[in-house]
Design an enzyme around this catalytic site. Structure first.
Site, PDB file in Angstrom:
ATOM      1  N   CYS A   6       0.748  -1.436   0.146  1.00  0.00           N
ATOM      2  CA  CYS A   6      -0.088   0.128   0.061  1.00  0.00           C
ATOM      3  C   CYS A   6       0.904   1.322   0.035  1.00  0.00           C
ATOM      4  CB  CYS A   6      -0.826   0.086   1.290  1.00  0.00           C
ATOM      5  SG  CYS A   6      -2.210   1.112   1.183  1.00  0.00           S
ATOM      6  N   ASP A 123      -6.117  -3.876  11.509  1.00  0.00           N
ATOM      7  CA  ASP A 123      -4.743  -3.035  11.601  1.00  0.00           C
ATOM      8  C   ASP A 123      -4.421  -2.813  12.878  1.00  0.00           C
ATOM      9  OD1 ASP A 123      -2.818  -1.447  10.634  1.00  0.00           O
ATOM     10  OD2 ASP A 123      -4.121  -0.217   9.369  1.00  0.00           O
TER      11      ASP A 123
END
Length: 203
Positions: A6, A123
């Site tokens: 990412c 996360d």
């Protein structure tokens, strides 16, 4: 092992991730040191082959705005962080897009339920901070059994294999763990991360 890299912003970083075997690449379309514009993403998509999924990442934007921005960028995948609802999931799918719904380690049991998203992402408490957490804490959660979900937060080439094994993760997502400095990707780290994640899954 599904691997997403990412926060990419250059053709070189995308090519490195793709060549190393990444399954998805993420473009940050929200306030961040890694932010890119929809116009930039449109150009960068030329580097993404059909086998790799390009994902637009958003934080607190209303879901309708995220859909519009992702569509302008030419994306079919959206990753939503922040407080979300089941209606948000439906909105993304009604727009003909696929969704990665992100939650943090402190997520409630309801937030961890399957809301119909295509992938769930778990996360660190502060997404994008690069802080490691107790990955094994999610390994025994019955609610995740048999589901496709990504582990994120504090992962890097040195710990990804161990962390994903400890969490029993289906896939992993990385951003700060493959950077030379905040917002600047390190090509060697990108390759090392993808290779370590894939090798760890086969071990």
């Amino acid at each position: 092992m599904f691997v997403k890299v990412c926060g990419l912003s250059t053709p070189e970083s995308i090519r490195e991730a793709v060549d190393a075997g990444a399954d998805a690449v993420g473009f940050v379309l929200t306030a961040s040191p890694r932010v890119v514009s929809p116009h930039q993403v449109s150009a960068l998509l030329a580097e993404v082959p059909a086998r790799v999924s390009p994902v637009g990442v958003f934080r607190d934007e209303p879901v309708a705005d995220a859909v519009a921005i992702a569509r302008a960028a030419g994306l079919e995948w959206i990753q939503l962080h922040g407080a979300r609802s089941r209606a948000d999931v439906a909105t993304v799918h009604d727009a003909g897009m696929k969704l990665i719904r992100a939650v943090t380690t402190g997520a409630t049991a309801e937030e961890l339920e399957d809301w119909g998203e295509d992938l769930l992402l778990i996360d660190a408490a502060v997404p994008g901070s690069g802080e490691a957490w107790d990955y094994a804490s999610v390994a025994a959660l019955p609610i995740l059994e048999g589901r496709r979900w990504l582990l994120a937060g504090g992962l890097d080439p040195a710990n990804v294999a161990q962390a994903s094994a400890a969490a029993h993760a289906w896939g992993v997502d990385v951003s700060s763990g493959v950077e030379a400095s905040r917002g600047v990707k390190d090509l060697a780290k990108i390759r090392a991360f993808v290779e370590a994640a894939k090798a760890g899954a086969k071990a």
